[in-house]
Design a protein around this motif. Structure first.
Motif, PDB file in Angstrom:
ATOM      1  N   THR A   1       0.854  -1.196   0.085  1.00 37.97           N
ATOM      2  CA  THR A   1      -0.088   0.003  -0.103  1.00 37.97           C
ATOM      3  C   THR A   1       0.822   1.185  -0.106  1.00 37.97           C
ATOM      4  OG1 THR A   1      -1.827  -1.212   1.083  1.00 37.97           O
ATOM      5  CG2 THR A   1      -1.973   1.239   1.130  1.00 37.97           C
ATOM      6  N   GLN A   2       0.843   1.836  -1.090  1.00 37.03           N
ATOM      7  CA  GLN A   2       1.644   2.967  -1.370  1.00 37.03           C
ATOM      8  C   GLN A   2       1.069   4.348  -0.369  1.00 37.03           C
ATOM      9  OE1 GLN A   2       4.481   3.414  -3.144  1.00 37.03           O
ATOM     10  NE2 GLN A   2       4.281   1.163  -3.935  1.00 37.03           N
ATOM     11  N   VAL A   3       1.859   5.479  -0.094  1.00 34.46           N
ATOM     12  CA  VAL A   3       1.518   6.438   0.628  1.00 34.46           C
ATOM     13  C   VAL A   3       2.102   7.586  -0.285  1.00 34.46           C
ATOM     14  CG1 VAL A   3       1.264   5.512   2.846  1.00 34.46           C
ATOM     15  CG2 VAL A   3       3.539   6.745   2.104  1.00 34.46           C
ATOM     16  N   TYR A   4       1.244   8.730  -0.225  1.00 33.89           N
ATOM     17  CA  TYR A   4       1.717  10.171  -1.166  1.00 33.89           C
ATOM     18  C   TYR A   4       2.124  11.122  -0.344  1.00 33.89           C
ATOM     19  CZ  TYR A   4      -1.277   7.307  -4.399  1.00 33.89           C
ATOM     20  OH  TYR A   4      -1.791   6.154  -5.233  1.00 33.89           O
ATOM     21  N   ASP A   5       1.419  11.920   0.637  1.00 31.66           N
ATOM     22  CA  ASP A   5       2.109  12.923   1.533  1.00 31.66           C
ATOM     23  C   ASP A   5       1.998  12.114   2.862  1.00 31.66           C
ATOM     24  OD1 ASP A   5       2.676  14.505  -0.688  1.00 31.66           O
ATOM     25  OD2 ASP A   5       0.667  15.370  -0.722  1.00 31.66           O
ATOM     26  N   ASP A   6       0.747  11.843   3.425  1.00 32.40           N
ATOM     27  CA  ASP A   6       0.706  11.682   4.751  1.00 32.40           C
ATOM     28  C   ASP A   6       0.530  10.138   4.897  1.00 32.40           C
ATOM     29  OD1 ASP A   6       0.192  14.229   5.426  1.00 32.40           O
ATOM     30  OD2 ASP A   6      -1.674  14.277   5.071  1.00 32.40           O
ATOM     31  N   ASN A   7       0.840   9.587   5.957  1.00 32.17           N
ATOM     32  CA  ASN A   7       0.681   8.037   6.305  1.00 32.17           C
ATOM     33  C   ASN A   7       0.011   7.877   7.582  1.00 32.17           C
ATOM     34  OD1 ASN A   7       2.642   8.736   8.269  1.00 32.17           O
ATOM     35  ND2 ASN A   7       3.542   6.555   7.988  1.00 32.17           N
ATOM     36  N   TYR A   8      -0.546   8.870   8.075  1.00 30.80           N
ATOM     37  CA  TYR A   8      -1.473   8.760   9.300  1.00 30.80           C
ATOM     38  C   TYR A   8      -2.503   9.424   9.216  1.00 30.80           C
ATOM     39  CZ  TYR A   8      -2.787   8.702  14.233  1.00 30.80           C
ATOM     40  OH  TYR A   8      -3.258   8.725  15.353  1.00 30.80           O
ATOM     41  N   TRP A   9      -3.931   9.231   9.554  1.00 28.55           N
ATOM     42  CA  TRP A   9      -5.174   9.738   9.513  1.00 28.55           C
ATOM     43  C   TRP A   9      -6.004   9.616  10.781  1.00 28.55           C
ATOM     44  CZ3 TRP A   9      -2.689   7.000   5.805  1.00 28.55           C
ATOM     45  CH2 TRP A   9      -2.415   7.802   4.835  1.00 28.55           C
ATOM     46  N   GLU A  10      -6.441  10.789  11.317  1.00 32.12           N
ATOM     47  CA  GLU A  10      -7.441  10.545  12.319  1.00 32.12           C
ATOM     48  C   GLU A  10      -8.798  10.883  11.866  1.00 32.12           C
ATOM     49  OE1 GLU A  10      -6.614  13.061  15.967  1.00 32.12           O
ATOM     50  OE2 GLU A  10      -4.635  11.952  15.917  1.00 32.12           O
ATOM     51  N   VAL A  11      -9.672   9.652  11.687  1.00 29.71           N
ATOM     52  CA  VAL A  11     -11.017  10.096  11.048  1.00 29.71           C
ATOM     53  C   VAL A  11     -12.019  10.774  12.041  1.00 29.71           C
ATOM     54  CG1 VAL A  11     -12.841   8.627   9.887  1.00 29.71           C
ATOM     55  CG2 VAL A  11     -10.520   7.705   9.979  1.00 29.71           C
ATOM     56  N   PRO A  12     -12.365  11.880  11.688  1.00 28.66           N
ATOM     57  CA  PRO A  12     -13.363  12.611  12.393  1.00 28.66           C
ATOM     58  C   PRO A  12     -14.763  12.000  12.400  1.00 28.66           C
ATOM     59  CG  PRO A  12     -12.447  14.102  10.629  1.00 28.66           C
ATOM     60  CD  PRO A  12     -12.067  12.507  10.503  1.00 28.66           C
ATOM     61  N   GLU A  13     -15.462  12.337  13.355  1.00 23.98           N
ATOM     62  CA  GLU A  13     -16.961  11.978  13.352  1.00 23.98           C
ATOM     63  C   GLU A  13     -17.573  12.445  12.139  1.00 23.98           C
ATOM     64  OE1 GLU A  13     -18.495   9.392  15.289  1.00 23.98           O
ATOM     65  OE2 GLU A  13     -16.330   9.498  16.589  1.00 23.98           O
ATOM     66  N   GLY A  14     -18.414  11.500  11.809  1.00 18.83           N
ATOM     67  CA  GLY A  14     -19.227  11.887  10.234  1.00 18.83           C
ATOM     68  C   GLY A  14     -18.464  11.692   9.233  1.00 18.83           C
ATOM     69  N   TYR A  15     -17.201  11.007   9.166  1.00 22.33           N
ATOM     70  CA  TYR A  15     -16.425  10.927   7.940  1.00 22.33           C
ATOM     71  C   TYR A  15     -15.902   9.659   7.907  1.00 22.33           C
ATOM     72  CZ  TYR A  15     -15.838  15.955   7.113  1.00 22.33           C
ATOM     73  OH  TYR A  15     -16.111  17.229   7.224  1.00 22.33           O
ATOM     74  N   VAL A  16     -15.408   9.053   6.716  1.00 19.40           N
ATOM     75  CA  VAL A  16     -14.881   7.667   6.841  1.00 19.40           C
ATOM     76  C   VAL A  16     -13.691   7.898   6.000  1.00 19.40           C
ATOM     77  CG1 VAL A  16     -17.014   6.467   6.941  1.00 19.40           C
ATOM     78  CG2 VAL A  16     -15.872   7.213   4.668  1.00 19.40           C
TER      79      VAL A  16
END
Length: 182
Positions: free
Chosen positions: A122-137
């Motif tokens: 699984t390639q990454v582009y700029d970021d490699n870490y995400w926190e998913v906010p409520e109401g998002y996927v």
């Protein structure tokens, strides 16, 4: 006698018009609130979906629970108007997603992904870490080859209201891939 025949024909035509209008109204309501159809363009969901597969997208789960991890969804493309994407939900509100050394981690644990090709990186582009906010996927394509899928690695987390349906049934082609999608 002729008057009665004209009246009967007029009544029959009126009944036909009512039936056709009712059928159109029901079809519009079903398409708007229950399910839609879509087809696959490109290979971003390969090997699960192939180009020109035709799918049913069910809208009912979105009214009650929202999309769940692992489900395949149809969503409005966040980077292009009048375009839809088909992706897999990896993370939901409150989750963290990290991609380290080509592996996806959900909430700090390695994600078991039996739907991607063995040995995929699984390639990454700029970021490699995400926190998913409520109401998002957080969504990914199943094809993890570099440049094969525009997904949350590219455009970030997407709002749940941009999801148009959950798809789990392929109705075309009529071969061994017909039926439920895992």
């Amino acid at each position: 006698m002729e008057q009665n025949n004209k009246k009967d024909v007029k009544n029959e035509v009126l009944e036909w018009v009512k039936s056709i209008l009712l059928a159109i109204i029901i079809a519009v309501l079903i398409k708007t609130f229950v399910f839609n159809t879509t087809y696959v363009l490109g290979n971003s969901m390969y090997p699960t979906l192939h180009e020109r597969d035709r799918l049913f997208a069910n809208k009912i789960p979105l009214y009650f629970s929202g999309p769940k991890r692992g489900e395949i969804v149809v969503l409005k493309a966040p980077d292009a108007s009048n375009k839809d994407y088909i992706k897999r939900v990896i993370g939901v509100g409150g989750d963290t997603v990290a991609i380290i050394d080509g592996q996806v981690y959900l909430n700090g644990e390695l994600l078991e992904e039996d739907y991607i090709e063995e040995g995929s990186y699984t390639q990454v582009y700029d970021d490699n870490y995400w926190e998913v906010p409520e109401g998002y996927v957080f969504v990914l394509g199943d094809n993890r080859e570099e440049g094969a899928s525009k997904d949350s690695r590219y455009f970030g987390c997407v709002p749940v209201e941009s999801i148009k349906g959950v798809t789990s049934f392929r109705y075309f082609p009529f071969n061994e891939r017909f039926g439920k999608i895992d």
